[in-house]
Design a protein around this motif. Structure first.
Motif, short mmCIF file in Angstrom:
data_model
loop_
_atom_site.label_atom_id
_atom_site.label_comp_id
_atom_site.label_asym_id
_atom_site.label_seq_id
_atom_site.Cartn_x
_atom_site.Cartn_y
_atom_site.Cartn_z
N ARG A 109 12.23 -0.49 -38.32
CA ARG A 109 12.33 0.33 -37.29
C ARG A 109 13.63 1.45 -37.33
O ARG A 109 13.39 2.48 -37.06
CB ARG A 109 12.13 -0.29 -35.98
CG ARG A 109 12.57 0.76 -34.84
CD ARG A 109 12.28 -0.15 -33.48
NE ARG A 109 12.53 0.87 -32.12
CZ ARG A 109 11.81 1.12 -31.70
NH1 ARG A 109 10.30 1.00 -31.85
NH2 ARG A 109 11.95 2.33 -30.65
N GLU A 110 14.53 0.77 -37.89
CA GLU A 110 15.97 1.33 -37.91
C GLU A 110 15.74 2.59 -38.98
O GLU A 110 16.21 3.70 -38.88
CB GLU A 110 16.97 0.62 -38.33
CG GLU A 110 17.51 -0.64 -37.07
CD GLU A 110 16.40 -1.47 -36.96
OE1 GLU A 110 16.30 -1.97 -35.73
OE2 GLU A 110 15.52 -1.96 -37.97
N LYS A 113 13.58 5.29 -37.56
CA LYS A 113 14.54 6.09 -36.41
C LYS A 113 15.42 6.95 -36.96
O LYS A 113 15.58 8.17 -36.55
CB LYS A 113 15.11 5.20 -35.53
CG LYS A 113 15.66 5.91 -34.39
CD LYS A 113 16.52 4.78 -33.29
CE LYS A 113 16.63 5.34 -32.18
NZ LYS A 113 17.69 6.73 -32.39
N ASP A 117 15.53 10.78 -36.01
CA ASP A 117 16.62 11.41 -35.75
C ASP A 117 17.08 12.70 -36.40
O ASP A 117 17.51 13.67 -35.46
CB ASP A 117 17.82 10.53 -35.68
CG ASP A 117 17.70 9.22 -34.82
OD1 ASP A 117 17.00 9.66 -33.65
OD2 ASP A 117 18.38 8.31 -34.70
N ILE A 162 6.65 6.65 -32.97
CA ILE A 162 7.77 7.80 -33.15
C ILE A 162 7.80 8.16 -31.57
O ILE A 162 8.94 8.88 -31.28
CB ILE A 162 7.23 8.78 -34.34
CG1 ILE A 162 7.23 8.07 -35.61
CG2 ILE A 162 7.83 10.21 -34.18
CD1 ILE A 162 6.38 9.10 -36.68
N MET A 165 10.33 6.68 -29.75
CA MET A 165 11.79 7.44 -30.15
C MET A 165 11.97 8.50 -29.63
O MET A 165 13.20 9.07 -30.05
CB MET A 165 11.77 7.14 -31.70
CG MET A 165 11.81 5.98 -32.14
SD MET A 165 11.66 6.14 -34.23
CE MET A 165 11.20 4.07 -34.46
#
Length: 352
Positions: A109-110, A113, A117, A162, A165
């Motif tokens: 997930r990181e 992300k 971002d 997504i 996020m």
């Protein structure tokens, strides 16, 4: 047909979704690191009607090459990323107008992300791509095999990941080489999302099988008003993908413009290389932005009559051929001059 209206998304200098026309995509088959070859192919594709181009980005060198490629092309560029989230970030930093990822193979997930971002910061859309061949084991077990329902659930899970996020500038792509499964999956997902949909039959095959499978699959999906961008995936020259996509859209009435070529089957009366001539004509007319029908006939016996419904036609004889306009014989020319004579007529069509 009533169109499934989706959200508008900007990809470089082009908008998709909403009431914007369905855009035609293709993918380069050059090494992206080879800037000259990649640019040359993109320019060829643009000339025949490609509106969005996708390039594979398997290395940092390929990502870096996007900067120079972007300077030399006029259509939006999508970076195709698999597995390495750092390549997605590098592609965006080097000017990609959109990135294509499958969050399922990007990793944690990181990592997803980190990609999201950068996309959010640069306002770059993400195409979430899910293929039937890479469906998660849990969904295969849940649905007892690879199914349309499983493909849709997989795609919607990735989209939610997504969206959670804080990013919804998304395009969805769900593909399968099973045509009817692909059709069913699009029917299902259109009821669950208003993100734009990129439509195609993946691994469709060689020129003949790929065209037939794509025409049936895309025809059934687009005819329900579903789809915002399309790609005809063929094992062959990408230029063929554009010709096929334009013809599919034109045949369904979703796009005007572009020359339609009709030709008779060969028979015992044929006195010319009709197959070769028809292929040459089809290639030649792709560069003319005319909304007309061109007939290619194999003999001078039935040629004029059969070409009546075409705007212009050519018919071959022994050593000579006819130029036919609106069903009437316009002039005779030597066989070797048939193609140049047709080109001349098309170049001066607006003067008629």
């Amino acid at each position: 047909m009533e169109r499934h209206i989706t959200k508008e998304v900007q990809i470089g200098n082009r908008w998709i979704g909403g009431n914007h026309p369905i855009a035609i995509q293709s993918m380069t088959n050059t090494k992206t690191e080879d800037v000259a070859a990649t640019v040359a192919q993109i320019k060829q594709l643009t000339k025949v009607g490609c509106e969005i181009i996708r390039c594979a980005v398997p290395t940092q060198e390929a990502a870096a090459a996007l900067t120079e490629i972007k300077k030399q092309i006029t259509i939006p560029l999508v970076a195709d990323i698999h597995f390495d989230y750092r390549l997605a970030i590098a592609a965006m930093e080097h000017g990609a107008d959109k990135i294509r990822i499958n969050p399922g193979n990007i990793g944690s997930r990181e990592r997803v992300k980190a990609v999201v971002d950068v996309a959010k910061e640069r306002r770059i859309p993400i195409r979430v791509g899910v293929n039937s061949g890479s469906l998660e084991k849990g969904l295969v077990e849940k649905y007892h095999g690879v199914t349309a329902e499983g493909i849709v659930e997989s795609a919607m899970d990735k989209v939610k990941l997504i969206e959670d996020m804080g990013y919804d500038n998304l395009v969805i792509s769900i593909k399968s080489s099973d045509v009817m499964m692909c059709v069913k999956a699009h029917e299902l997902i259109a009821k669950q999302t208003d993100h734009p949909l990129h439509v195609g039959i993946t691994e469709a095959g060689t020129l003949i099988s790929g065209n037939i499978k794509s025409a049936i699959g895309l025809g059934l999906i687009l005819n329900q008003g579903i789809g915002d961008t399309i790609r005809v995936s063929l094992t062959g020259d990408p230029l063929e993908e554009i010709k096929s996509a334009k013809l599919i859209l034109r045949t369904l009435g979703l796009r005007k413009g572009g020359v339609e070529v009709v030709s008779c089957p060969t028979c015992g009366r044929t006195r010319i290389d009709l197959i070769g001539l028809a292929n040459q004509v089809e290639t030649m007319v792709s560069e003319f932005p005319l909304d007309i029908k061109v007939a290619v006939m194999g003999c001078v016996v039935n040629g004029p009559g059969e070409a009546k419904e075409a705007d212009i036609g050519i018919a071959g004889g022994v050593g000579e051929g006819l130029i036919i306009k609106h069903g009437e014989i316009y002039k005779k020319v030597p066989e070797a001059e048939l193609l140049p004579a047709l080109r001349y007529e098309l170049e001066h069509w607006s003067e008629d």
